[in-house]
Design a protein around this motif. Structure first.
Motif, PDB file in Angstrom:
ATOM      1  N   LYS A 143       0.843  -1.208   0.000  1.00 40.04           N
ATOM      2  CA  LYS A 143       0.000   0.000   0.000  1.00 40.04           C
ATOM      3  C   LYS A 143       0.876   1.255   0.000  1.00 40.04           C
ATOM      4  O   LYS A 143       0.549   2.257  -0.656  1.00 40.04           O
ATOM      5  CB  LYS A 143      -0.928  -0.019   1.207  1.00 40.04           C
ATOM      6  N   HIS A 144       1.978   1.209   0.733  1.00 37.82           N
ATOM      7  CA  HIS A 144       2.937   2.313   0.804  1.00 37.82           C
ATOM      8  C   HIS A 144       3.476   2.641  -0.594  1.00 37.82           C
ATOM      9  O   HIS A 144       3.761   3.798  -0.920  1.00 37.82           O
ATOM     10  CB  HIS A 144       4.071   1.852   1.723  1.00 37.82           C
ATOM     11  N   ARG A 145       3.603   1.622  -1.432  1.00 34.63           N
ATOM     12  CA  ARG A 145       4.116   1.782  -2.801  1.00 34.63           C
ATOM     13  C   ARG A 145       3.042   2.205  -3.788  1.00 34.63           C
ATOM     14  O   ARG A 145       3.326   2.421  -4.969  1.00 34.63           O
ATOM     15  CB  ARG A 145       4.725   0.460  -3.264  1.00 34.63           C
ATOM     16  N   GLY A 146       1.776   2.265  -3.327  1.00 38.38           N
ATOM     17  CA  GLY A 146       0.695   2.702  -4.198  1.00 38.38           C
ATOM     18  C   GLY A 146      -0.062   1.581  -4.876  1.00 38.38           C
ATOM     19  O   GLY A 146      -0.906   1.833  -5.751  1.00 38.38           O
ATOM     20  N   ASN A 147       0.201   0.319  -4.484  1.00 39.23           N
ATOM     21  CA  ASN A 147      -0.532  -0.802  -5.069  1.00 39.23           C
ATOM     22  C   ASN A 147      -1.869  -1.004  -4.363  1.00 39.23           C
ATOM     23  O   ASN A 147      -2.030  -0.653  -3.190  1.00 39.23           O
ATOM     24  CB  ASN A 147       0.299  -2.084  -4.956  1.00 39.23           C
TER      25      ASN A 147
ATOM     26  N   PHE B  57       5.404  15.495  13.862  1.00 38.78           N
ATOM     27  CA  PHE B  57       6.572  16.349  14.137  1.00 38.78           C
ATOM     28  C   PHE B  57       7.056  17.035  12.863  1.00 38.78           C
ATOM     29  O   PHE B  57       7.335  18.245  12.848  1.00 38.78           O
ATOM     30  CB  PHE B  57       7.685  15.503  14.750  1.00 38.78           C
ATOM     31  N   LEU B  58       7.127  16.288  11.767  1.00 40.81           N
ATOM     32  CA  LEU B  58       7.608  16.845  10.499  1.00 40.81           C
ATOM     33  C   LEU B  58       6.608  17.794   9.857  1.00 40.81           C
ATOM     34  O   LEU B  58       6.945  18.544   8.938  1.00 40.81           O
ATOM     35  CB  LEU B  58       7.929  15.710   9.522  1.00 40.81           C
ATOM     36  N   ASN B  59       5.367  17.755  10.327  1.00 41.60           N
ATOM     37  CA  ASN B  59       4.318  18.625   9.795  1.00 41.60           C
ATOM     38  C   ASN B  59       4.068  18.327   8.311  1.00 41.60           C
ATOM     39  O   ASN B  59       4.048  19.219   7.462  1.00 41.60           O
ATOM     40  CB  ASN B  59       4.698  20.097   9.992  1.00 41.60           C
ATOM     41  N   VAL B  60       3.888  17.026   8.023  1.00 43.72           N
ATOM     42  CA  VAL B  60       3.674  16.598   6.633  1.00 43.72           C
ATOM     43  C   VAL B  60       2.461  15.675   6.567  1.00 43.72           C
ATOM     44  O   VAL B  60       2.029  15.099   7.569  1.00 43.72           O
ATOM     45  CB  VAL B  60       4.907  15.850   6.082  1.00 43.72           C
ATOM     46  N   ALA B  61       1.931  15.531   5.361  1.00 45.70           N
ATOM     47  CA  ALA B  61       0.861  14.568   5.126  1.00 45.70           C
ATOM     48  C   ALA B  61       1.436  13.159   5.272  1.00 45.70           C
ATOM     49  O   ALA B  61       2.657  12.971   5.262  1.00 45.70           O
ATOM     50  CB  ALA B  61       0.284  14.775   3.725  1.00 45.70           C
ATOM     51  N   PRO B  62       0.562  12.142   5.414  1.00 46.98           N
ATOM     52  CA  PRO B  62       1.076  10.770   5.526  1.00 46.98           C
ATOM     53  C   PRO B  62       2.073  10.450   4.418  1.00 46.98           C
ATOM     54  O   PRO B  62       1.803  10.661   3.232  1.00 46.98           O
ATOM     55  CB  PRO B  62      -0.195   9.922   5.419  1.00 46.98           C
ATOM     56  N   LEU B  63       3.227   9.963   4.823  1.00 42.33           N
ATOM     57  CA  LEU B  63       4.316   9.711   3.889  1.00 42.33           C
ATOM     58  C   LEU B  63       4.062   8.464   3.056  1.00 42.33           C
ATOM     59  O   LEU B  63       3.535   7.464   3.549  1.00 42.33           O
ATOM     60  CB  LEU B  63       5.627   9.543   4.661  1.00 42.33           C
ATOM     61  N   THR B  64       4.434   8.517   1.778  1.00 45.86           N
ATOM     62  CA  THR B  64       4.390   7.348   0.906  1.00 45.86           C
ATOM     63  C   THR B  64       5.823   7.002   0.501  1.00 45.86           C
ATOM     64  O   THR B  64       6.757   7.789   0.700  1.00 45.86           O
ATOM     65  CB  THR B  64       3.562   7.622  -0.363  1.00 45.86           C
ATOM     66  N   TRP B  65       5.982   5.827  -0.090  1.00 48.76           N
ATOM     67  CA  TRP B  65       7.321   5.381  -0.465  1.00 48.76           C
ATOM     68  C   TRP B  65       7.997   6.369  -1.416  1.00 48.76           C
ATOM     69  O   TRP B  65       9.183   6.674  -1.264  1.00 48.76           O
ATOM     70  CB  TRP B  65       7.241   4.000  -1.111  1.00 48.76           C
ATOM     71  N   ASN B  66       7.260   6.904  -2.372  1.00 47.31           N
ATOM     72  CA  ASN B  66       7.862   7.787  -3.372  1.00 47.31           C
ATOM     73  C   ASN B  66       8.368   9.100  -2.786  1.00 47.31           C
ATOM     74  O   ASN B  66       9.174   9.796  -3.416  1.00 47.31           O
ATOM     75  CB  ASN B  66       6.862   8.078  -4.494  1.00 47.31           C
ATOM     76  N   ASP B  67       7.929   9.434  -1.574  1.00 52.72           N
ATOM     77  CA  ASP B  67       8.401  10.664  -0.938  1.00 52.72           C
ATOM     78  C   ASP B  67       9.891  10.613  -0.607  1.00 52.72           C
ATOM     79  O   ASP B  67      10.500  11.653  -0.313  1.00 52.72           O
ATOM     80  CB  ASP B  67       7.606  10.947   0.339  1.00 52.72           C
ATOM     81  N   HIS B  68      10.489   9.417  -0.634  1.00 49.12           N
ATOM     82  CA  HIS B  68      11.920   9.327  -0.308  1.00 49.12           C
ATOM     83  C   HIS B  68      12.779  10.055  -1.348  1.00 49.12           C
ATOM     84  O   HIS B  68      13.943  10.381  -1.081  1.00 49.12           O
ATOM     85  CB  HIS B  68      12.361   7.858  -0.216  1.00 49.12           C
ATOM     86  N   ALA B  69      12.207  10.322  -2.510  1.00 49.82           N
ATOM     87  CA  ALA B  69      12.976  10.958  -3.588  1.00 49.82           C
ATOM     88  C   ALA B  69      13.081  12.470  -3.426  1.00 49.82           C
ATOM     89  O   ALA B  69      13.758  13.136  -4.219  1.00 49.82           O
ATOM     90  CB  ALA B  69      12.345  10.622  -4.940  1.00 49.82           C
ATOM     91  N   THR B  70      12.414  13.038  -2.429  1.00 47.19           N
ATOM     92  CA  THR B  70      12.434  14.498  -2.231  1.00 47.19           C
ATOM     93  C   THR B  70      12.955  14.830  -0.840  1.00 47.19           C
ATOM     94  O   THR B  70      12.965  13.984   0.063  1.00 47.19           O
ATOM     95  CB  THR B  70      11.027  15.092  -2.395  1.00 47.19           C
ATOM     96  N   LEU B  71      13.375  16.081  -0.666  1.00 49.63           N
ATOM     97  CA  LEU B  71      13.827  16.577   0.632  1.00 49.63           C
ATOM     98  C   LEU B  71      12.971  17.772   1.036  1.00 49.63           C
ATOM     99  O   LEU B  71      12.481  18.513   0.179  1.00 49.63           O
ATOM    100  CB  LEU B  71      15.299  17.008   0.566  1.00 49.63           C
ATOM    101  N   LEU B  72      12.799  17.952   2.324  1.00 49.25           N
ATOM    102  CA  LEU B  72      12.087  19.131   2.826  1.00 49.25           C
ATOM    103  C   LEU B  72      13.030  20.328   2.810  1.00 49.25           C
ATOM    104  O   LEU B  72      14.210  20.216   3.157  1.00 49.25           O
ATOM    105  CB  LEU B  72      11.593  18.884   4.250  1.00 49.25           C
TER     106      LEU B  72
END
Length: 683
Positions: A39-43, A504-519
């Motif tokens: 589900k984290h990967r979007g399947n 704490f990070l003040n972000v929407a629920p994280l998905t796997w693809n979010d690893h490709a970006t930085l805050l």
């Protein structure tokens, strides 16, 4: 970008006749982590399960408790559901095999098999309890072993000599339910013609659907030739009646796996966008995976795919098999407090501690997994608190105080952030392959690199220097971004930690693809402790709460138990036993070759015993009486030589020495008269 996959996942159905324990939880946590990753990967990944609610055992327990079977299974389902939810196992549907969807599907599949010629009927002879008016399964018959003469053995095997036999071979058989002497009676039974599917199963089991070790085991059964499978039971029985056959019921193992389909059907009935046939139809392109323990492989890798094939449904894409759980290197034990129920664990510890420990130990094979409680405490505290959470706690305060909680738009470690990015595909591959241990090793390796980098930069020291504040902010913003990456990678295992980190990070629920970006230029919320260390006192409290009282502390270990103590000496004699029972005890003269202390044991001595033709290792609870064990060296004593060996924390105890006395310092090893020789049998 590829289209999302359509995946249906199940775990084995827990039996609705008892509580969930940590051995059970291994499977559900393993499955949940894999589903969350998908589900984290979007399947599209749907996870269904149900209570296995049929069978004689449930009927008899309900009768004993004075309630209906329906009441019993409803009570147990409520307990199971709460345990799973509190362990963060997120089913899309948790149903029951005692449901209308399952009745309809079981009848439909049976009728398709019958009409296609895959059902046979013949009369069989079974034991029948004349008092309970019911046929008896093997486990409900007890008697004397026909091989070694041991009494009170079950109807299919002897626990003493290991012999297997038919229930009709037992001497003096008795019903374990009523105590009545059973009689032989004929009954018409229905059989699934499993040999009809021999060729299909030989191909399917070698098609990559099974781990190699499992496929090899299945091949042994296939090579030996398949037998017809008895799928019927006679009334009284709690289950579904076979169509057109009054008084005949489906054996629980026929409708249990159909419960996977029924749970999904129940979900489809409540979810219009789901199509049952798209997942179970013969031409389905969806993926179907079962997670099970190695004890039920034959049902899932032989009977189940053959039933599906014969009834016109699709077969599983894969069956993922795991091993058993041991605790501290041994089988779970109530007396040692290591037979731990899910609820007892939850009363003392966070579910995420166990989820992470299981993940760190789970490979893709069928090896058993050991929950070593000392290692459990050390690993969770070191990895999760000391490595992962430590990164955020080191950096957050400087950003909060030095820049009003705003992360600057600077990457102070591009090579390190690139390494995190490059590691993502390998971590994803490990998750996909169910090699959670490899995924955790790679993630913790990244955490080690991040901590080493932060320690080298030492923002706490720089912060005290004039003109270094921008550098401190750059270091800490990068540190928080690295922490965010680790949280993304760990989210399938630690959903609560991830949710708290997202806050704490003040972000929407994280998905796997979010690893490709930085805050960058990003406002953080106030940092609050995300995880606390495991207190070993709580682990001890959990095991204490799991213990069952024993009459004497050594009786569970195979070590010597003194014949009496201050209180037991006042007790009346134990119940009389038959002479044959006593005669089965093999008493031997033993020479104590060496006696020594056992490191870490308060009461035990390790005795090396010569019994003539061999040397035995025995643990004996006599340390309080013999503080200098060397004084026992060279002494003769008496031992029970045919006591079944016991695996203990300190090794295997291969017998029991005889001792007497009230306890404490007053324990006396029994010795034979002078002239006795090692190995002599005591008549």
């Amino acid at each position: 970008m590829s289209e999302p996959r359509k995946i249906l996942v199940t775990s084995a159905l827990p039996y609705a006749n008892g509580s969930i324990h940590l051995g059970h939880m291994l499977e559900y946590i393993q499955t949940d982590m894999w589903v969350r990753f998908q589900k984290h990967r979007g399947n599209q990944c749907i996870y269904v399960c149900a209570d296995d609610a049929h069978g004689s055992a449930i009927m008899l327990r309900a009768e004993k408790e004075g309630i209906t079977p329906e009441q019993l299974i409803a009570n147990v389902q409520a307990e199971h559901s709460a345990d799973f939810a509190d362990f963060l196992v997120d089913f899309d549907n948790f149903h029951s095999t005692h449901a209308e969807e399952n009745r309809e599907l079981s009848s439909q599949i049976y009728l398709k098999l019958r009409d296609a010629g895959h059902i046979a009927t013949r009369s069989i002879t079974q034991y029948f309890d004349p008092e309970k008016k019911m046929f008896l399964a093997d486990r409900f018959i007890k008697g004397t072993c026909p091989k070694c003469g041991t009494e009170d053995q079950y109807g299919d095997n002897c626990e003493k000599c290991g012999a297997t036999y038919a229930p009709t071979d037992l001497k003096d058989p008795k019903s374990a339910i009523s105590g009545a002497t059973p009689v032989l009676k004929d009954s018409q039974h229905f059989f699934f013609k499993l040999p009809d599917f021999q060729q299909m199963l030989q191909t399917w089991t070698r098609s990559g659907t099974l781990q190699d070790a499992v496929a090899n085991k299945i091949a042994e059964w296939l090579d030996a030739g398949l037998q017809q499978w008895d799928i019927s039971r006679d009334a009284p029985y709690f289950g579904f009646e076979i169509p057109d056959e009054p008084g005949k019921y489906f054996y629980v193992w026929l409708d249990a796996p159909i419960g996977y389909m029924a749970s999904f059907k129940n979900l489809c009935n409540r979810t219009p966008e789901l199509d049952f046939d798209a997942f179970w139809g013969k031409d389905s392109t969806a993926e179907l995976y079962h997670f099970i323990g190695k004890d039920i492989v034959n049902f899932h890798a032989l009977f189940w795919p053959a039933m599906l094939e014969g009834a016109g449904y699709r077969k599983p894409t894969g069956i993922n098999v795991h091993g058993y759980l041991t605790v501290n290197g041994q089988k779970m034990s109530k007396s040692r407090g290591t037979f731990i129920k899910a609820r007892t664990y939850l009363d003392h510890l966070s579910p995420e501690y166990l989820r992470y420990y299981y993940a760190a130990k789970l490979g893709r094979g069928v090896d058993d997994l050991d929950l070593n409680l000392e290692d459990f405490v050390q690993k969770v505290n070191s990895d999760l608190v000391g490595k992962v959470v430590n990164i955020a706690s080191r950096c957050a305060g400087f950003i909060n105080k030095g820049n009003a909680g705003v992360m600057v738009d600077t990457n102070a470690a591009p090579e390190l952030t690139d390494a995190f990015l490059a590691a993502a595909p390998g971590i994803a591959d490990a998750y996909e392959a169910r090699d959670f241990a490899r995924a955790m090793r790679e993630i913790m390796g990244l955490a080690d690199r991040a901590n080493a980098w932060i320690a080298d930069k030492a923002p706490w020291s720089l912060n005290k220097q004039e003109g270094k504040q921008d550098e401190v902010q750059a270091i800490c913003a990068t540190g928080v971004n690295l922490f965010r990456q680790l949280v993304i990678f760990l989210k399938p295992v630690l959903p609560l930690l991830a949710a708290d980190a997202e806050a704490f990070l003040n972000v929407a629920p994280l998905t796997w693809n979010d690893h490709a970006t930085l805050l960058a230029n990003h406002q953080l919320n106030e940092f609050k402790p995300l995880m606390t260390r495991i207190d070993p006192v709580k682990v001890q409290a959990m095991t204490d709460a799991s213990k069952e009282d024993l009459t004497a502390s050594q009786t569970d270990t195979g070590a010597a138990a003194p014949a009496g103590n201050g209180e037991l000496a006042k007790d009346p004699l134990s119940p009389e036993i038959e002479f044959d029972t006593f005669a089965a005890v093999d008493l031997r003269v033993a020479l104590i070759v060496k006696a020594e202390h056992v490191e870490g044991a308060d009461k035990l001595l390790r005795l090396t015993l010569d019994i003539g033709d061999e040397t035995r290792n025995v643990f004996s609870g006599i340390k309080s009486a013999y503080p200098d064990p060397s004084k026992l060296d060279g002494r003769l004593t008496m031992m029970i030589a045919n006591l079944k060996p016991r695996k203990m924390k300190f090794g295997i105890s291969e017998g029991m020495v005889m001792a007497a006395g009230p306890g404490g310092e007053e324990i006396y090893l029994l010795s034979p008269d002078s002239g006795a020789k090692p190995g002599q049998r005591i008549k």
